[in-house]
Motif scaffolding. Sequence first.
Motif, PDB file in Angstrom:
ATOM      1  N   GLN A   1      -8.341   4.295   5.195  1.00  0.00           N
ATOM      2  CA  GLN A   1      -6.960   3.879   5.065  1.00  0.00           C
ATOM      3  C   GLN A   1      -6.090   5.062   4.606  1.00  0.00           C
ATOM      4  N   PRO A   2      -4.770   4.970   4.799  1.00  0.00           N
ATOM      5  CA  PRO A   2      -3.884   6.015   4.288  1.00  0.00           C
ATOM      6  C   PRO A   2      -4.131   6.257   2.801  1.00  0.00           C
ATOM      7  N   GLY A   3      -4.211   7.523   2.434  1.00  0.00           N
ATOM      8  CA  GLY A   3      -4.429   7.882   1.034  1.00  0.00           C
ATOM      9  C   GLY A   3      -5.876   8.084   0.646  1.00  0.00           C
ATOM     10  N   GLU A   4      -6.817   7.788   1.565  1.00  0.00           N
ATOM     11  CA  GLU A   4      -8.233   7.887   1.224  1.00  0.00           C
ATOM     12  C   GLU A   4      -8.863   9.221   1.602  1.00  0.00           C
ATOM     13  N   LEU A   5      -8.257   9.964   2.531  1.00  0.00           N
ATOM     14  CA  LEU A   5      -8.783  11.266   2.928  1.00  0.00           C
ATOM     15  C   LEU A   5      -7.724  12.342   2.757  1.00  0.00           C
ATOM     16  N   PHE A   6      -8.123  13.475   2.202  1.00  0.00           N
ATOM     17  CA  PHE A   6      -7.287  14.677   2.202  1.00  0.00           C
ATOM     18  C   PHE A   6      -7.792  15.512   3.374  1.00  0.00           C
ATOM     19  N   VAL A   7      -6.991  15.648   4.425  1.00  0.00           N
ATOM     20  CA  VAL A   7      -7.460  16.213   5.687  1.00  0.00           C
ATOM     21  C   VAL A   7      -6.911  17.613   5.915  1.00  0.00           C
ATOM     22  N   MET A   8      -7.811  18.524   6.317  1.00  0.00           N
ATOM     23  CA  MET A   8      -7.422  19.862   6.745  1.00  0.00           C
ATOM     24  C   MET A   8      -7.969  20.086   8.145  1.00  0.00           C
ATOM     25  N   ARG A   9      -7.122  20.631   9.040  1.00  0.00           N
ATOM     26  CA  ARG A   9      -7.542  20.850  10.418  1.00  0.00           C
ATOM     27  C   ARG A   9      -7.091  22.228  10.877  1.00  0.00           C
ATOM     28  N   ASN A  10      -7.951  22.883  11.639  1.00  0.00           N
ATOM     29  CA  ASN A  10      -7.556  24.118  12.310  1.00  0.00           C
ATOM     30  C   ASN A  10      -8.496  24.365  13.481  1.00  0.00           C
ATOM     31  N   VAL A  11      -8.270  25.440  14.209  1.00  0.00           N
ATOM     32  CA  VAL A  11      -9.102  25.762  15.364  1.00  0.00           C
ATOM     33  C   VAL A  11     -10.513  26.120  14.895  1.00  0.00           C
ATOM     34  N   GLY A  12     -11.485  25.272  15.240  1.00  0.00           N
ATOM     35  CA  GLY A  12     -12.874  25.554  14.911  1.00  0.00           C
ATOM     36  C   GLY A  12     -13.324  25.128  13.537  1.00  0.00           C
TER      37      GLY A  12
ATOM     38  N   LEU B   1       0.830  -1.207   0.000  1.00  0.00           N
ATOM     39  CA  LEU B   1       0.000   0.000   0.000  1.00  0.00           C
ATOM     40  C   LEU B   1       0.859   1.250   0.000  1.00  0.00           C
ATOM     41  N   PHE B   2       1.874   1.291   0.860  1.00  0.00           N
ATOM     42  CA  PHE B   2       2.703   2.484   0.960  1.00  0.00           C
ATOM     43  C   PHE B   2       3.593   2.659  -0.270  1.00  0.00           C
ATOM     44  N   GLU B   3       4.010   1.578  -0.876  1.00  0.00           N
ATOM     45  CA  GLU B   3       4.761   1.687  -2.119  1.00  0.00           C
ATOM     46  C   GLU B   3       3.889   2.282  -3.217  1.00  0.00           C
ATOM     47  N   ARG B   4       2.612   1.875  -3.235  1.00  0.00           N
ATOM     48  CA  ARG B   4       1.686   2.438  -4.209  1.00  0.00           C
ATOM     49  C   ARG B   4       1.431   3.918  -3.933  1.00  0.00           C
ATOM     50  N   LEU B   5       1.296   4.278  -2.658  1.00  0.00           N
ATOM     51  CA  LEU B   5       1.046   5.671  -2.296  1.00  0.00           C
ATOM     52  C   LEU B   5       2.230   6.572  -2.625  1.00  0.00           C
ATOM     53  N   SER B   6       3.424   6.013  -2.675  1.00  0.00           N
ATOM     54  CA  SER B   6       4.605   6.817  -2.985  1.00  0.00           C
ATOM     55  C   SER B   6       4.581   7.342  -4.414  1.00  0.00           C
ATOM     56  N   ASN B   7       3.707   6.771  -5.245  1.00  0.00           N
ATOM     57  CA  ASN B   7       3.593   7.206  -6.636  1.00  0.00           C
ATOM     58  C   ASN B   7       2.536   8.291  -6.844  1.00  0.00           C
TER      59      ASN B   7
END
Length: 224
Positions: A55-66, A24-30
Amino acid sequence: MSVTGLIQGLNAFHSDYFTTNRALFERLSNGQTPEVLFITCSDSRIDPCLITQSQPGELFVMRNVGNIIPSYGAASSAEAAGVEYAVAGVGVRDIIVCGHSHCGAMKGLLQIGTLSEQMPLVYDWLKRHGEATRRLVLDNYAHVEPERLLKIAIEQNVLTQIENLETYPVVRSKLHSGQLNLHAWMYEIETGKVFAYDAGLRQFTLLRQRSFPVPDPLITTIPA
């Protein structure tokens, strides 16, 4: 957890999970191809991948206060760049704004005067980008008891961020062509349940089998 505990976790990750999922991680490296941009709070009690079992690679996550996304042009911000990159660069098809119960940022927003000296940077962030939510809640729900008022603020804040997202040109374009959906969620820490805003009912309802994309009344399809 201490730094020592984190290092122990890293070692366990590499020897167990990584080794088992090396392909999985080898695939994600591409490259990455997540379909969802997940916007939530920095609160340590929320783990987007855990609560969605992603799983890793399935969400693009953004986080901040509120879990705040300033409207387009309101500020030159990492949030604006992140939204644009997720939609135009990565090609996500859904954006989820997920608030959560017991949100400290929303507690601060409802009592913002006490923040100016204790946490001036938090005060400035909430004052500049949370005023629409604060005004709506205090003008319309001032009679509500504090615990219920906080829940209303959390939910209304999520809906405000949906409206702010709609001001982004790249988001407007994708919404118009039907290539993007916006979702308003609220995670309840004490029960583990997630509620999604149902525009038809005009309320957050327990999320079971499907989410309810938030319709945009300004989007109209013009015949070619």
